[in-house]
Design a protein around this motif. Structure first.
Motif, PDB file in Angstrom:
ATOM      1  N   ILE A 164       0.974  -1.175  -0.175  1.00 61.22           N
ATOM      2  CA  ILE A 164      -0.114  -0.165   0.040  1.00 61.22           C
ATOM      3  C   ILE A 164       1.003   1.181  -0.056  1.00 61.22           C
ATOM      4  CG2 ILE A 164      -1.942   1.059   1.150  1.00 61.22           C
ATOM      5  CD1 ILE A 164      -2.558  -1.463   2.349  1.00 61.22           C
ATOM      6  N   GLY A 165       2.127   1.080   0.644  1.00 56.64           N
ATOM      7  CA  GLY A 165       2.906   2.074   0.460  1.00 56.64           C
ATOM      8  C   GLY A 165       3.525   2.716  -0.722  1.00 56.64           C
ATOM      9  N   ALA A 166       2.950   1.948  -2.024  1.00 58.60           N
ATOM     10  CA  ALA A 166       3.201   2.493  -3.354  1.00 58.60           C
ATOM     11  C   ALA A 166       2.283   3.736  -3.578  1.00 58.60           C
ATOM     12  CB  ALA A 166       2.988   1.581  -4.343  1.00 58.60           C
ATOM     13  N   ARG A 167       1.116   3.890  -2.910  1.00 56.56           N
ATOM     14  CA  ARG A 167       0.331   4.878  -2.881  1.00 56.56           C
ATOM     15  C   ARG A 167       1.112   6.269  -2.710  1.00 56.56           C
ATOM     16  NH1 ARG A 167      -5.019   5.615  -3.077  1.00 56.56           N
ATOM     17  NH2 ARG A 167      -5.781   7.506  -2.309  1.00 56.56           N
ATOM     18  N   ASN A 168       2.058   6.275  -1.670  1.00 56.21           N
ATOM     19  CA  ASN A 168       2.727   7.321  -1.478  1.00 56.21           C
ATOM     20  C   ASN A 168       4.146   7.625  -2.045  1.00 56.21           C
ATOM     21  OD1 ASN A 168       0.663   8.611   0.345  1.00 56.21           O
ATOM     22  ND2 ASN A 168       1.486   7.300   1.969  1.00 56.21           N
ATOM     23  N   LEU A 169       4.867   6.433  -1.996  1.00 57.20           N
ATOM     24  CA  LEU A 169       6.358   6.348  -2.503  1.00 57.20           C
ATOM     25  C   LEU A 169       6.277   6.597  -3.976  1.00 57.20           C
ATOM     26  CD1 LEU A 169       9.105   5.386  -1.783  1.00 57.20           C
ATOM     27  CD2 LEU A 169       8.558   2.995  -2.314  1.00 57.20           C
ATOM     28  N   CYS A 170       5.245   5.950  -4.965  1.00 56.04           N
ATOM     29  CA  CYS A 170       5.333   6.034  -6.204  1.00 56.04           C
ATOM     30  C   CYS A 170       4.240   7.123  -6.820  1.00 56.04           C
ATOM     31  CB  CYS A 170       5.265   4.780  -6.986  1.00 56.04           C
ATOM     32  SG  CYS A 170       6.527   3.758  -6.428  1.00 56.04           S
ATOM     33  N   GLN A 171       3.513   7.664  -5.843  1.00 53.76           N
ATOM     34  CA  GLN A 171       2.428   8.510  -6.223  1.00 53.76           C
ATOM     35  C   GLN A 171       1.554   7.796  -7.085  1.00 53.76           C
ATOM     36  OE1 GLN A 171       5.778   9.998  -6.561  1.00 53.76           O
ATOM     37  NE2 GLN A 171       5.205  10.516  -4.374  1.00 53.76           N
ATOM     38  N   ASP A 172       1.124   6.445  -6.697  1.00 54.31           N
ATOM     39  CA  ASP A 172       0.182   5.574  -7.624  1.00 54.31           C
ATOM     40  C   ASP A 172      -1.177   5.732  -6.744  1.00 54.31           C
ATOM     41  OD1 ASP A 172      -1.244   3.749  -8.768  1.00 54.31           O
ATOM     42  OD2 ASP A 172       0.544   2.327  -8.904  1.00 54.31           O
TER      43      ASP A 172
ATOM     44  N   GLN B 143      17.970   7.532 -10.419  1.00 60.22           N
ATOM     45  CA  GLN B 143      19.028   6.818 -11.075  1.00 60.22           C
ATOM     46  C   GLN B 143      19.412   5.347 -10.617  1.00 60.22           C
ATOM     47  OE1 GLN B 143      22.483   9.288 -11.288  1.00 60.22           O
ATOM     48  NE2 GLN B 143      21.193  10.860 -12.403  1.00 60.22           N
ATOM     49  N   LEU B 144      18.281   4.756  -9.873  1.00 62.06           N
ATOM     50  CA  LEU B 144      18.583   3.206  -9.413  1.00 62.06           C
ATOM     51  C   LEU B 144      17.505   2.319  -9.925  1.00 62.06           C
ATOM     52  CD1 LEU B 144      18.888   4.084  -5.564  1.00 62.06           C
ATOM     53  CD2 LEU B 144      20.779   3.279  -7.091  1.00 62.06           C
ATOM     54  N   PRO B 145      17.838   1.053 -10.319  1.00 61.34           N
ATOM     55  CA  PRO B 145      16.787   0.194 -10.977  1.00 61.34           C
ATOM     56  C   PRO B 145      15.970   0.103  -9.727  1.00 61.34           C
ATOM     57  CG  PRO B 145      18.815  -0.899 -10.658  1.00 61.34           C
ATOM     58  CD  PRO B 145      19.116   0.764 -10.398  1.00 61.34           C
ATOM     59  N   VAL B 146      14.379  -0.072 -10.196  1.00 62.81           N
ATOM     60  CA  VAL B 146      13.586  -0.443  -9.315  1.00 62.81           C
ATOM     61  C   VAL B 146      12.440  -1.480 -10.245  1.00 62.81           C
ATOM     62  CG1 VAL B 146      11.474   0.190  -8.049  1.00 62.81           C
ATOM     63  CG2 VAL B 146      13.541   1.659  -8.137  1.00 62.81           C
ATOM     64  N   VAL B 147      12.012  -2.342  -9.621  1.00 66.78           N
ATOM     65  CA  VAL B 147      11.033  -3.244 -10.112  1.00 66.78           C
ATOM     66  C   VAL B 147       9.717  -3.057  -9.504  1.00 66.78           C
ATOM     67  CG1 VAL B 147      10.239  -5.611 -10.899  1.00 66.78           C
ATOM     68  CG2 VAL B 147      12.773  -5.045 -11.001  1.00 66.78           C
ATOM     69  N   HIS B 148       8.714  -2.530 -10.030  1.00 69.13           N
ATOM     70  CA  HIS B 148       7.520  -2.437  -9.388  1.00 69.13           C
ATOM     71  C   HIS B 148       6.664  -3.793  -9.465  1.00 69.13           C
ATOM     72  CE1 HIS B 148       7.787   1.826  -9.168  1.00 69.13           C
ATOM     73  NE2 HIS B 148       8.215   2.109 -10.371  1.00 69.13           N
ATOM     74  N   ASN B 149       6.154  -4.262  -8.397  1.00 72.04           N
ATOM     75  CA  ASN B 149       5.436  -5.638  -8.554  1.00 72.04           C
ATOM     76  C   ASN B 149       4.410  -5.532  -7.314  1.00 72.04           C
ATOM     77  OD1 ASN B 149       4.683  -8.122  -8.564  1.00 72.04           O
ATOM     78  ND2 ASN B 149       6.415  -8.999  -8.252  1.00 72.04           N
ATOM     79  N   TYR B 150       3.274  -4.908  -7.505  1.00 74.45           N
ATOM     80  CA  TYR B 150       2.123  -4.658  -6.467  1.00 74.45           C
ATOM     81  C   TYR B 150       1.063  -4.671  -7.130  1.00 74.45           C
ATOM     82  CZ  TYR B 150       2.671   0.032  -7.517  1.00 74.45           C
ATOM     83  OH  TYR B 150       2.679   1.388  -8.373  1.00 74.45           O
ATOM     84  N   GLY B 151       0.020  -4.572  -6.079  1.00 77.39           N
ATOM     85  CA  GLY B 151      -1.448  -4.538  -6.638  1.00 77.39           C
ATOM     86  C   GLY B 151      -2.039  -5.901  -6.781  1.00 77.39           C
TER      87      GLY B 151
ATOM     88  N   SER C  14      -6.583  -0.728 -11.383  1.00 81.69           N
ATOM     89  CA  SER C  14      -6.399  -0.927 -12.904  1.00 81.69           C
ATOM     90  C   SER C  14      -5.463  -2.355 -13.225  1.00 81.69           C
ATOM     91  CB  SER C  14      -5.452   0.164 -13.411  1.00 81.69           C
ATOM     92  OG  SER C  14      -4.381   0.583 -12.762  1.00 81.69           O
ATOM     93  N   GLY C  15      -5.305  -2.975 -11.936  1.00 84.44           N
ATOM     94  CA  GLY C  15      -4.509  -4.221 -12.406  1.00 84.44           C
ATOM     95  C   GLY C  15      -3.117  -4.068 -11.698  1.00 84.44           C
ATOM     96  N   VAL C  16      -2.580  -5.288 -11.520  1.00 81.39           N
ATOM     97  CA  VAL C  16      -1.172  -5.415 -11.000  1.00 81.39           C
ATOM     98  C   VAL C  16      -0.235  -4.480 -11.878  1.00 81.39           C
ATOM     99  CG1 VAL C  16       0.837  -6.977 -10.484  1.00 81.39           C
ATOM    100  CG2 VAL C  16      -1.625  -7.781 -10.105  1.00 81.39           C
ATOM    101  N   ARG C  17       0.344  -3.782 -11.063  1.00 79.70           N
ATOM    102  CA  ARG C  17       1.778  -3.087 -11.660  1.00 79.70           C
ATOM    103  C   ARG C  17       2.995  -3.971 -11.742  1.00 79.70           C
ATOM    104  NH1 ARG C  17       4.483   2.716 -10.338  1.00 79.70           N
ATOM    105  NH2 ARG C  17       5.805   2.817 -12.186  1.00 79.70           N
ATOM    106  N   LEU C  18       3.532  -4.447 -12.800  1.00 77.49           N
ATOM    107  CA  LEU C  18       4.905  -5.105 -12.921  1.00 77.49           C
ATOM    108  C   LEU C  18       5.473  -4.523 -14.044  1.00 77.49           C
ATOM    109  CD1 LEU C  18       6.629  -7.533 -12.082  1.00 77.49           C
ATOM    110  CD2 LEU C  18       5.213  -8.952 -13.506  1.00 77.49           C
ATOM    111  N   GLU C  19       6.739  -3.694 -13.749  1.00 77.10           N
ATOM    112  CA  GLU C  19       7.289  -3.167 -14.719  1.00 77.10           C
ATOM    113  C   GLU C  19       8.620  -2.605 -14.035  1.00 77.10           C
ATOM    114  OE1 GLU C  19       6.019   0.947 -16.028  1.00 77.10           O
ATOM    115  OE2 GLU C  19       4.720   0.967 -14.321  1.00 77.10           O
ATOM    116  N   ALA C  20       9.687  -2.556 -14.920  1.00 83.18           N
ATOM    117  CA  ALA C  20      10.930  -2.099 -14.556  1.00 83.18           C
ATOM    118  C   ALA C  20      11.154  -0.448 -14.523  1.00 83.18           C
ATOM    119  CB  ALA C  20      12.068  -2.553 -15.502  1.00 83.18           C
ATOM    120  N   ASP C  21      11.617   0.436 -13.592  1.00 81.57           N
ATOM    121  CA  ASP C  21      11.781   1.868 -13.754  1.00 81.57           C
ATOM    122  C   ASP C  21      13.136   2.085 -13.243  1.00 81.57           C
ATOM    123  OD1 ASP C  21      10.826   4.331 -13.894  1.00 81.57           O
ATOM    124  OD2 ASP C  21       9.398   3.946 -12.119  1.00 81.57           O
TER     125      ASP C  21
END
Length: 127
Positions: free
Chosen positions: A1-9, A113-121, A102-109
């Protein structure tokens, strides 16, 4: 649920789930029903207890357990295994899982400048 604030999702909302732990009758193994409106499951947790569930409330931040909810879960499970209706509740638990409308978020970002893989929802399906 932290992605709501961390990623502004803002598409991420909590999915509130609850379980009940009871003493394990000797003859009970396991049971899962995926029939709607509510997922019902009976999962042994060692030789002495069983976890019963469940519920899913979208967009609820409530982390408190309540007696009526526990009794509803016990009642639903006892409809499938009648001997459970004589069980005493040992404990209850509530957890919040991320659901993404809108469904699972699974993507590289890249973030700062650090690699992040989003995998939540995933909500109640883990994640």
């Amino acid at each position: 649920i932290g992605a709501r604030n961390l990623c502004q999702d803002l598409d991420v909302v909590p999915g509130r789930g609850a379980t009940v732990r009871i003493s394990r009758p000797a003859s009970v193994t396991h049971f899962v029903s995926t029939e709607l409106p509510e997922l019902t499951y009976i999962l042994p947790r060692g030789p002495n207890s069983i976890t019963l569930g469940g519920c899913l409330e979208k967009n609820s931040w409530d982390t408190e357990t309540n007696n009526q909810e526990a009794q509803d879960i016990l009642f639903r499970c006892a409809q499938h295994i009648p001997e459970l209706k004589f069980s005493q509740v040992q404990s209850t638990w509530v957890g919040l899982r991320p659901i993404r409308e809108s469904g699972v978020r699974l993507e590289a970002d890249q973030v700062d400048q650090l690699p992040v893989v989003h995998n939540y929802g995933h909500g109640g399906a883990g994640g």
